[in-house]
Design an enzyme around this catalytic site. Structure first.
Site, PDB file in Angstrom:
ATOM      1  CB  ALA A  16      -3.966   1.399   2.463  1.00  0.00           C
ATOM      2  CD  GLU A  54       0.301   6.886  16.193  1.00  0.00           C
ATOM      3  OE1 GLU A  54       0.472   6.682  17.402  1.00  0.00           O
ATOM      4  OE2 GLU A  54       0.218   8.016  15.691  1.00  0.00           O
ATOM      5  CE  LYS A  83       4.747  -4.295  18.520  1.00  0.00           C
ATOM      6  NZ  LYS A  83       3.600  -4.431  17.590  1.00  0.00           N
ATOM      7  CB  VAL A 191     -12.852   8.765  -7.190  1.00  0.00           C
ATOM      8  CG1 VAL A 191     -13.640   7.779  -8.053  1.00  0.00           C
ATOM      9  CG2 VAL A 191     -11.371   8.713  -7.548  1.00  0.00           C
ATOM     10  CD  GLU A 355      -0.874  -9.562  19.289  1.00  0.00           C
ATOM     11  OE1 GLU A 355       0.196  -9.150  18.811  1.00  0.00           O
ATOM     12  OE2 GLU A 355      -0.927 -10.272  20.321  1.00  0.00           O
ATOM     13  CB  THR A 357      -3.226  -7.371  12.068  1.00  0.00           C
ATOM     14  OG1 THR A 357      -4.493  -6.735  12.326  1.00  0.00           O
ATOM     15  CG2 THR A 357      -2.913  -8.321  13.218  1.00  0.00           C
ATOM     16  CB  ILE A 359       1.004  -1.439   8.940  1.00  0.00           C
ATOM     17  CG1 ILE A 359       0.430  -0.047   9.232  1.00  0.00           C
ATOM     18  CG2 ILE A 359       2.269  -1.320   8.108  1.00  0.00           C
ATOM     19  CD1 ILE A 359       1.367   0.874   9.988  1.00  0.00           C
TER      20      ILE A 359
END
Length: 570
Positions: A16, A54, A83, A191, A355, A357, A359
């Protein structure tokens, strides 16, 4: 109009954080405007990243082209493979107890006779062909272990649509190198706290080593901890735990034990969840996603091990050793953007790995932020519009994921609980009821990741439309269907004959000698279970209405070609 924000601070690395960093620095500064937007990423040297996801969806291919990334380098650095679809196994069972297997491919056909060719298939086309093999060539290519590009082809020179399997840790490291080379400042520090002003905006971060760091806009990529959004800012969390029951995962890395590399992600159901199988060039990533309410960790590990041995991914005398047990916080923050803080990735929301989702949503959130990019005032109306749109996008994904469970017919306690009527989301319930009288249509859905064909590919094999005759079927001409099938058969045969074996294509990309081409057998299916009760143009995918309709980026384009605001569907 005020001066745009010229400093962005990202808290957290991993997929992310580094995807956000490279997208922001590349897109915001591509025109050479002054002053440039400075991106700083603070990454803890102590906290490991989670590498569950992945697999990807095909929008990532467009993103790489827009960012001017080398696809060849990506394959080599991330041990990536192609894929073509997701293969679902044993989510449903036939009356004799044998598992139903179906594919959710990326490609789908154009209208035929002005209507969905799904109507033609139901009326004329079920002579042994699955829906996906009748409508597109992905499933036959998977069965023949073919890759989606020709040998000797250039980056992104695809014959059929594809996405990637990747090693998440290596992928994040590759992005980090590129982002730093493009000017992102990388701080290795922890942090500890944040300071807020009277508006509730974050004005500075307190670092363990670096002391106080002033910030103008901060992006929280701290994972499930959600250090800033749900920690410091105390944004409420909306749980999906009563609608999606899986909450734990046992990830594992195993060696290749069978010839060839499948160009498909597998999702195979077990008693209290499902197992993913993602083949990379270096290894196979696998894992069991399950509900701790219906299975304890020890039992889950034992069932996972039995499954791996049954399909040939683990030797008869070997013991499964998962990397760790991951507890998943399934749901989303009420608002992802609060004041001058935006949460991206696990810190703001997580559905589950099914499914692929996760990334996709990182990319979608960054593109949305670019569309709503603020000036130094950071108007609340921008955050409100962003939050409304991405709440819709997340909720639509939850609908699609819950559809898989609600339409299953397994009889174990987990599966019975997953499809209890009280758990059915109102929005999904309305769609499923509508689709008792018609096939899924784009008129029923908001633009987003999953279109009508995604629902059709997944519901039809489960018998959702069995025995039904819809009014639109009268418009389906048998001669049109016959021509469609002849054309599809010719193209499929040509693709299977002309496209290379997947492993040979990957070896060429990696610059290694290719092994002798082979058509490997698919990994074995588990033994048939006991009988159970039965249950009752491709590149022009729907675009999120938020981003407009920019032209497709040409292969090999640099960041100057294409808009950063465009979000492609699955």
């Amino acid at each position: 109009m005020g001066k745009r924000i010229d400093e962005i601070t990202i808290v957290g690395g991993g997929t992310a954080g580094w995807m956000a960093a490279i997208m922001l620095t590349s897109f915001l500064n591509r025109a050479g405007g002054k002053p440039p937007v400075r991106v700083t990423l603070i990454e803890s040297p102590k906290i490991p990243t989670i590498g569950v996801g992945e697999a990807t969806v095909r929008g990532i291919v467009v993103l790489f082209r827009q960012l001017g990334l080398s696809e060849t380098e990506f394959f080599r650095r991330a041990n990536a493979s192609f894929k073509l679809a997701v293969r679902f196994g044993d989510w449903n069972r036939r009356p004799d107890g044998s598992p139903v297997v179906f594919h959710h491919p990326f490609n789908y056909p154009k209208p035929l006779d002005g209507i969905s060719p799904g109507y033609h298939y139901l009326a004329y086309g079920q002579a042994g062909d699955s829906l996906s093999s009748a409508m597109t060539w992905n499933e036959p290519l998977i069965q023949a272990a073919r890759g989606p590009r020709r040998l000797g082809s250039a980056d992104y020179e695809q014959v059929v649509d594809y996405s990637y399997h990747l090693d998440a840790g290596l992928y994040a490291g590759w992005l980090r190198e590129i982002a730093v080379a493009r000017g992102v400042r990388h701080l290795k520090d922890d942090v500890l706290d944040a300071t807020l002003d009277e508006r509730g905006h974050v004005t500075s971060l307190r670092l363990e080593q670096g002391g106080s760091l002033p910030v103008k806009f901060v992006i929280d990529c701290s994972g499930f901890r959600s250090l800033l959004l749900q920690g410091k800012l105390r944004e409420p969390f909306r749980s999906y735990a009563d609608q999606l029951l899986v909450d734990s995962a046992l990830p594992m890395q195993i060696d290749h034990r069978q010839p060839g590399i499948e160009p498909v992600t597998r999702a195979t159901a077990l008693s209290s969840g499902w197992v993913w199988r993602v083949p990379l060039t270096s290894r196979v990533g696998t894992g069991y996603v399950y509900s701790s309410r219906f299975q304890d960790d020890g039992s889950a590990r034992q069932e996972f091990e039995r499954h791996l041995k049954a399909v040939g991914d683990l030797g008869p005398d070997e013991v499964a050793v998962p990397l760790k047990t991951i507890r998943m916080k399934v749901g989303r923050a009420e608002r992802a953007w609060v004041g001058n803080c935006l949460a991206i990735g696990l810190s703001g929301a997580f559905v589950e790995p099914l499914e692929a989702t996760a990334i996709y949503m990182i990319e979608a959130q960054v593109r949305g932020f670019l569309s709503y990019f603020p000036d130094e005032e950071i108007s609340p109306t921008l955050a409100a519009g962003y939050n409304r749109r991405f709440a819709e996008l997340y909720d639509d994904i939850v609908d699609f994921i819950q559809m898989h469970y609600m339409s299953a017919n397994r009889m174990e306690p987990f599966w019975l609980a997953s499809r209890e009527k009280a758990r059915l989301r109102d929005s999904l319930g309305a769609l499923l009821e509508r689709w008792r009288h018609m096939l899924p249509s784009d008129q029923c859905l908001r633009p987003g990741l999953f279109n009508e064909w995604s629902y059709l590919y997944c519901l039809e094999p489960k018998g959702w439309f069995a025995g039904k005759t819809f009014p639109m079927t009268a418009m389906a001409r048998p001669d049109s269907w016959q021509r469609f099938r002849q054309d599809m058969a010719q193209k499929t045969s040509a693709y299977v004959a002309q496209l290379p074996e997947h492993g040979a294509l990957l070896a060429e990309i990696a610059g290694k000698p290719a092994a002798a081409p082979a058509t490997p057998p698919m990994p074995k299916s588990p033994p048939a279970p006991a009988a159970a009760k039965p249950a009752g143009d491709p590149l022009d995918a729907q675009l999120a209405r938020l981003y407009g309709r920019a032209p497709t980026v040409a292969p090999g384009a640099t960041p100057k070609g294409g808009t950063p605001f465009r979000l492609r569907g699955r």
